[in-house]
Design an enzyme around this catalytic site. Structure first.
Site, PDB file in Angstrom:
ATOM      1  N   SER A 163       0.993  -1.098  -0.030  1.00 59.26           N
ATOM      2  CA  SER A 163      -0.085   0.087   0.061  1.00 59.26           C
ATOM      3  C   SER A 163       0.854   1.308   0.132  1.00 59.26           C
ATOM      4  CB  SER A 163      -1.160   0.240   1.214  1.00 59.26           C
ATOM      5  OG  SER A 163      -2.008   0.862   1.001  1.00 59.26           O
ATOM      6  N   ASP A 249      -8.275  -5.601  -5.694  1.00 60.00           N
ATOM      7  CA  ASP A 249      -7.828  -4.475  -4.971  1.00 60.00           C
ATOM      8  C   ASP A 249      -8.854  -3.270  -4.994  1.00 60.00           C
ATOM      9  OD1 ASP A 249      -6.885  -2.444  -3.379  1.00 60.00           O
ATOM     10  OD2 ASP A 249      -4.754  -3.032  -3.952  1.00 60.00           O
ATOM     11  N   HIS A 281      -6.931  -5.945  -1.132  1.00 52.34           N
ATOM     12  CA  HIS A 281      -5.789  -5.134  -0.738  1.00 52.34           C
ATOM     13  C   HIS A 281      -4.786  -5.475   0.293  1.00 52.34           C
ATOM     14  CE1 HIS A 281      -3.878  -1.116  -0.832  1.00 52.34           C
ATOM     15  NE2 HIS A 281      -4.117  -0.986   0.623  1.00 52.34           N
TER      16      HIS A 281
END
Length: 298
Positions: A163, A249, A281
């Site tokens: 991320s 995601d 994600h």
């Protein structure tokens, strides 16, 4: 129990996986009833400790350092592992990824860079507008600290993250190319203006989420925001780059990693893009998490 004579307790540390105990106060005993990582029982793991170092502007940056088991803390290969968020933090609990890397022989540095939570309001707010700036400098200064103290081999430093941490890994490769030999981005952002544009397509200008990210990253029309996008600086990359992205995601779209792969290919840079089918994600699937670790190890 209703009379509070028996309780379940989970005990863990950064160096020991979580263990579930049944404590019986009446009997005066505690029995182990479960292991969250049963396959790690008896496996030598890395020693992990809290530490800190000074950034270039004199600020103190908290961090965790995990050392590989059975290795002297001298001239080690290192992985810098920035957390996601970026308004988040690493904790004193067991970290499966840090330990995975440590058992492969790496020292693992997890800086709590400016923008991290848990260290006061000023530390958190210092990350606003600093994607690729002060937050990235804090990571670079952590590498410098490990080199100066003799822990790190400066020729064998990698950066990896998921991320925001994936963005930081790509930014490290693009903007400090002499620092890292390899970079791993998991579900990472590569182009800041297009990321904000994607948020706008999913919401609108009145959305709290859009307003937050425009404040945190900066307006997409700001030339500095574009300049801090790794996908637009792929020609500077020297490190080998691994891009992993969950196909499902919904936080950072796979197009962010696809764009980085396209930019690296156009610049003739070594890289590999792996899309994880059905994955989200957070790498919630055990099978895909295992595959991600296998890809990183290779």
């Amino acid at each position: 129990s209703s009379d509070r004579e028996r309780v379940l307790v989970v005990a863990e540390s950064r160096s020991h996986p979580p263990v579930i105990h049944l404590v019986d106060f009446g009997a005066g005993r505690a029995d182990t009833v479960g292991e969250l990582y049963p396959d790690l029982v008896g496996v030598p793991l890395g020693e992990s400790r809290a530490t800190s170092y000074l950034a270039r502007d004199g600020a103190t940056i908290p961090a965790y350092l995990t050392l590989p088991p059975g290795r002297e803390a001298k001239k080690l290969p290192v992985v810098v592992l920035p957390h996601g968020g970026p308004e988040s933090r690493d904790t004193s609990g067991f970290d499966w990824l840090a330990q995975f890397l440590a058992t492969r022989g790496y020292a693992v540095l997890q800086p709590q860079f400016r923008g991290s939570t848990g260290f006061g309001r000023a530390h958190r707010l210092a990350g606003y507008g600093e994607w690729g700036g002060r937050m990235q400098d804090d990571l670079s200064d952590g590498v410098r600290h490990l080199v100066e103290t003799g822990i790190a081999d400066p020729q064998r430093v990698c950066i990896a993250g998921a991320s925001y941490g994936g963005y930081a890994a790509l930014a490290g490769a693009a903007f400090t190319p002499d620092l890292y030999a390899c970079a791993v981005s998991v579900n990472g952002v590569s182009d800041l203006p297009t990321m904000i544009g994607d948020l706008l397509r999913r919401g609108d200008e009145s959305s709290d989420a859009v307003a937050y990210w425009k404040d945190h990253i900066g307006p997409p029309t700001n030339p500095q925001v574009a300049a801090r996008s790794p996908a637009r600086a792929a020609a500077s990359v020297r490190a080998a780059v691994l891009l992993l992205h969950g196909a499902n995601d919904t936080v950072v779209p796979p197009s962010q990693s696809q764009l980085m792969a396209k930019s690296l290919a156009a610049a003739g840079k070594p890289h590999r893009y792996v899309e994880l089918p059905g994955e989200d994600h957070w790498l919630s699937s055990g099978a895909m998490r295992t595959r991600a670790l296998e890809e990183i190890a290779s």
